[in-house]
Design a protein around this motif. Structure first.
Motif, PDB file in Angstrom:
ATOM      1  N   GLY A 156       0.814  -1.217   0.000  1.00  0.00           N
ATOM      2  CA  GLY A 156       0.000   0.000   0.000  1.00  0.00           C
ATOM      3  C   GLY A 156       0.841   1.257   0.000  1.00  0.00           C
ATOM      4  N   ARG A 157       0.190   2.386   0.298  1.00  0.00           N
ATOM      5  CA  ARG A 157       0.864   3.685   0.254  1.00  0.00           C
ATOM      6  C   ARG A 157       0.476   4.532   1.467  1.00  0.00           C
ATOM      7  NH1 ARG A 157      -0.496   6.832  -4.975  1.00  0.00           N
ATOM      8  NH2 ARG A 157      -2.521   6.756  -3.999  1.00  0.00           N
ATOM      9  N   LEU A 158       1.394   5.384   1.845  1.00  0.00           N
ATOM     10  CA  LEU A 158       1.143   6.461   2.787  1.00  0.00           C
ATOM     11  C   LEU A 158       1.234   7.740   1.973  1.00  0.00           C
ATOM     12  CD1 LEU A 158       0.880   7.874   5.555  1.00  0.00           C
ATOM     13  CD2 LEU A 158       3.382   7.680   5.751  1.00  0.00           C
ATOM     14  N   VAL A 159       0.136   8.476   1.883  1.00  0.00           N
ATOM     15  CA  VAL A 159       0.109   9.705   1.104  1.00  0.00           C
ATOM     16  C   VAL A 159       0.072  10.887   2.064  1.00  0.00           C
ATOM     17  CG1 VAL A 159      -1.161  11.053  -0.611  1.00  0.00           C
ATOM     18  CG2 VAL A 159      -1.089   8.557  -0.799  1.00  0.00           C
ATOM     19  N   LEU A 160       1.063  11.753   1.959  1.00  0.00           N
ATOM     20  CA  LEU A 160       1.087  13.001   2.714  1.00  0.00           C
ATOM     21  C   LEU A 160       0.743  14.094   1.710  1.00  0.00           C
ATOM     22  CD1 LEU A 160       4.346  12.487   4.818  1.00  0.00           C
ATOM     23  CD2 LEU A 160       2.005  11.819   5.359  1.00  0.00           C
ATOM     24  N   GLU A 161      -0.385  14.809   1.940  1.00  0.00           N
ATOM     25  CA  GLU A 161      -0.880  15.753   0.946  1.00  0.00           C
ATOM     26  C   GLU A 161      -1.512  16.960   1.615  1.00  0.00           C
ATOM     27  OE1 GLU A 161      -3.911  13.813  -1.376  1.00  0.00           O
ATOM     28  OE2 GLU A 161      -4.826  12.946   0.407  1.00  0.00           O
ATOM     29  N   SER A 162      -1.632  18.032   0.858  1.00  0.00           N
ATOM     30  CA  SER A 162      -2.258  19.254   1.340  1.00  0.00           C
ATOM     31  C   SER A 162      -3.678  18.951   1.792  1.00  0.00           C
ATOM     32  CB  SER A 162      -2.256  20.301   0.221  1.00  0.00           C
ATOM     33  OG  SER A 162      -2.830  21.495   0.687  1.00  0.00           O
ATOM     34  N   GLY A 163      -4.019  19.382   2.998  1.00  0.00           N
ATOM     35  CA  GLY A 163      -5.335  19.112   3.558  1.00  0.00           C
ATOM     36  C   GLY A 163      -5.434  17.776   4.269  1.00  0.00           C
ATOM     37  N   GLY A 164      -4.375  16.982   4.225  1.00  0.00           N
ATOM     38  CA  GLY A 164      -4.371  15.667   4.861  1.00  0.00           C
ATOM     39  C   GLY A 164      -3.159  15.493   5.746  1.00  0.00           C
ATOM     40  N   ASN A 165      -2.733  14.252   5.910  1.00  0.00           N
ATOM     41  CA  ASN A 165      -1.512  13.977   6.673  1.00  0.00           C
ATOM     42  C   ASN A 165      -0.352  14.690   5.994  1.00  0.00           C
ATOM     43  OD1 ASN A 165      -3.117  12.286   8.219  1.00  0.00           O
ATOM     44  ND2 ASN A 165      -2.517  10.451   7.107  1.00  0.00           N
ATOM     45  N   HIS A 166       0.608  15.179   6.788  1.00  0.00           N
ATOM     46  CA  HIS A 166       1.695  15.978   6.217  1.00  0.00           C
ATOM     47  C   HIS A 166       2.878  16.062   7.185  1.00  0.00           C
ATOM     48  CE1 HIS A 166      -0.749  18.710   8.651  1.00  0.00           C
ATOM     49  NE2 HIS A 166       0.365  19.408   8.847  1.00  0.00           N
ATOM     50  N   LEU A 167       3.964  16.640   6.678  1.00  0.00           N
ATOM     51  CA  LEU A 167       5.134  16.960   7.492  1.00  0.00           C
ATOM     52  C   LEU A 167       5.082  18.442   7.824  1.00  0.00           C
ATOM     53  CD1 LEU A 167       7.906  15.149   5.404  1.00  0.00           C
ATOM     54  CD2 LEU A 167       6.613  14.247   7.358  1.00  0.00           C
ATOM     55  N   MET A 168       5.498  18.806   9.026  1.00  0.00           N
ATOM     56  CA  MET A 168       5.551  20.200   9.427  1.00  0.00           C
ATOM     57  C   MET A 168       6.982  20.544   9.798  1.00  0.00           C
ATOM     58  SD  MET A 168       3.555  22.458   9.325  1.00  0.00           S
ATOM     59  CE  MET A 168       2.390  23.536   9.943  1.00  0.00           C
ATOM     60  N   PHE A 169       7.561  21.478   9.041  1.00  0.00           N
ATOM     61  CA  PHE A 169       8.913  21.956   9.288  1.00  0.00           C
ATOM     62  C   PHE A 169       8.817  23.163  10.214  1.00  0.00           C
ATOM     63  CE2 PHE A 169       9.055  19.619   5.424  1.00  0.00           C
ATOM     64  CZ  PHE A 169      10.351  19.187   5.222  1.00  0.00           C
ATOM     65  N   ASP A 170       9.372  23.048  11.405  1.00  0.00           N
ATOM     66  CA  ASP A 170       9.410  24.157  12.367  1.00  0.00           C
ATOM     67  C   ASP A 170      10.850  24.618  12.499  1.00  0.00           C
ATOM     68  OD1 ASP A 170       6.626  24.119  13.166  1.00  0.00           O
ATOM     69  OD2 ASP A 170       7.080  22.244  14.213  1.00  0.00           O
ATOM     70  N   GLU A 171      11.024  25.850  12.907  1.00  0.00           N
ATOM     71  CA  GLU A 171      12.366  26.393  13.157  1.00  0.00           C
ATOM     72  C   GLU A 171      13.225  26.347  11.895  1.00  0.00           C
ATOM     73  OE1 GLU A 171      13.904  24.130  16.458  1.00  0.00           O
ATOM     74  OE2 GLU A 171      12.039  24.379  17.582  1.00  0.00           O
ATOM     75  N   LEU A 172      12.661  26.805  10.762  1.00  0.00           N
ATOM     76  CA  LEU A 172      13.450  26.862   9.526  1.00  0.00           C
ATOM     77  C   LEU A 172      14.708  27.689   9.768  1.00  0.00           C
ATOM     78  CD1 LEU A 172      10.705  27.509   6.814  1.00  0.00           C
ATOM     79  CD2 LEU A 172      12.042  25.419   7.138  1.00  0.00           C
ATOM     80  N   LYS A 173      15.807  27.239   9.242  1.00  0.00           N
ATOM     81  CA  LYS A 173      17.062  27.981   9.398  1.00  0.00           C
ATOM     82  C   LYS A 173      17.094  29.170   8.446  1.00  0.00           C
ATOM     83  CE  LYS A 173      19.221  24.114  11.452  1.00  0.00           C
ATOM     84  NZ  LYS A 173      20.067  22.982  11.365  1.00  0.00           N
ATOM     85  N   ARG A 174      16.377  29.044   7.309  1.00  0.00           N
ATOM     86  CA  ARG A 174      16.111  30.145   6.386  1.00  0.00           C
ATOM     87  C   ARG A 174      14.947  29.706   5.512  1.00  0.00           C
ATOM     88  NH1 ARG A 174      17.274  29.733   1.340  1.00  0.00           N
ATOM     89  NH2 ARG A 174      18.601  28.102   0.547  1.00  0.00           N
ATOM     90  N   ARG A 175      14.252  30.660   4.963  1.00  0.00           N
ATOM     91  CA  ARG A 175      13.069  30.324   4.165  1.00  0.00           C
ATOM     92  C   ARG A 175      13.502  29.830   2.790  1.00  0.00           C
ATOM     93  NH1 ARG A 175       8.222  34.438   2.789  1.00  0.00           N
ATOM     94  NH2 ARG A 175       9.802  35.806   3.607  1.00  0.00           N
TER      95      ARG A 175
END
Length: 160
Positions: A105-124
């Motif tokens: 099967g698959r794990l789908v990370l998508e806008s509006g669904g499950n996703h990764l969140m990057f905090d404390e970006l070192k630069r944009r």
């Protein structure tokens, strides 16, 4: 005088069989009762250009063609001080310790669904750059992916 035939041969055969069975167990998958080990690949990775200097989201698909479930347990990147995995249910997102990649099967990370969140970006990061990330799993070796930075409004044509 003791007969030396069949009992000695049977014990030798039983010992050899037991040794073979023990060695077979050494190469088993994390859950050999459910099939082959996980076999993961990553596709459709991207990060919309962040509007914030400190936070961004990341999306991708992890495909498992193996016969055993695996779990995405953590993500790291030199571009961010902290990356968390989020599950979205009924529009509400919540940080979780991991997400399952089902066998076959698959794990789908998508806008509006499950996703990764990057905090404390070192630069944009800006459109056209790539952000290297390392995905870590419960059973499989880590996978490094170059996540391209897309326009903030980007939506994949096929949806994942």
């Amino acid at each position: 005088m003791k007969p030396a035939g069949p009992p000695a041969v049977s014990l030798g055969l039983a010992g050899a069989l037991a040794g073979t069975l023990a060695l077979t167990g050494c190469g088993s998958s994390p859950d050999s009762s459910s099939g082959s080990a996980p076999e993961l690949s990553v596709s459709a990775a991207y990060m919309p250009q962040p509007v914030s200097d400190t936070m961004a989201a990341g999306f991708l698909t992890v495909t498992n063609v193996g016969g055993t479930d695996d779990e995405l347990t953590s993500v790291t990147s030199r571009a961010s001080g902290r990356i968390t995995v989020h599950r979205t249910v009924d529009g509400a997102m919540r940080e979780v310790d991991g997400l399952t990649i089902p066998a076959h099967g698959r794990l789908v990370l998508e806008s509006g669904g499950n996703h990764l969140m990057f905090d404390e970006l070192k630069r944009r990061p800006t459109q056209g750059e790539t952000v290297p990330v390392e995905l870590r799993f419960a059973h499989s070796d880590p996978v490094t992916v170059d996540m391209p930075v897309k326009p903030a409004t980007y939506r994949p044509a096929s949806g994942h």
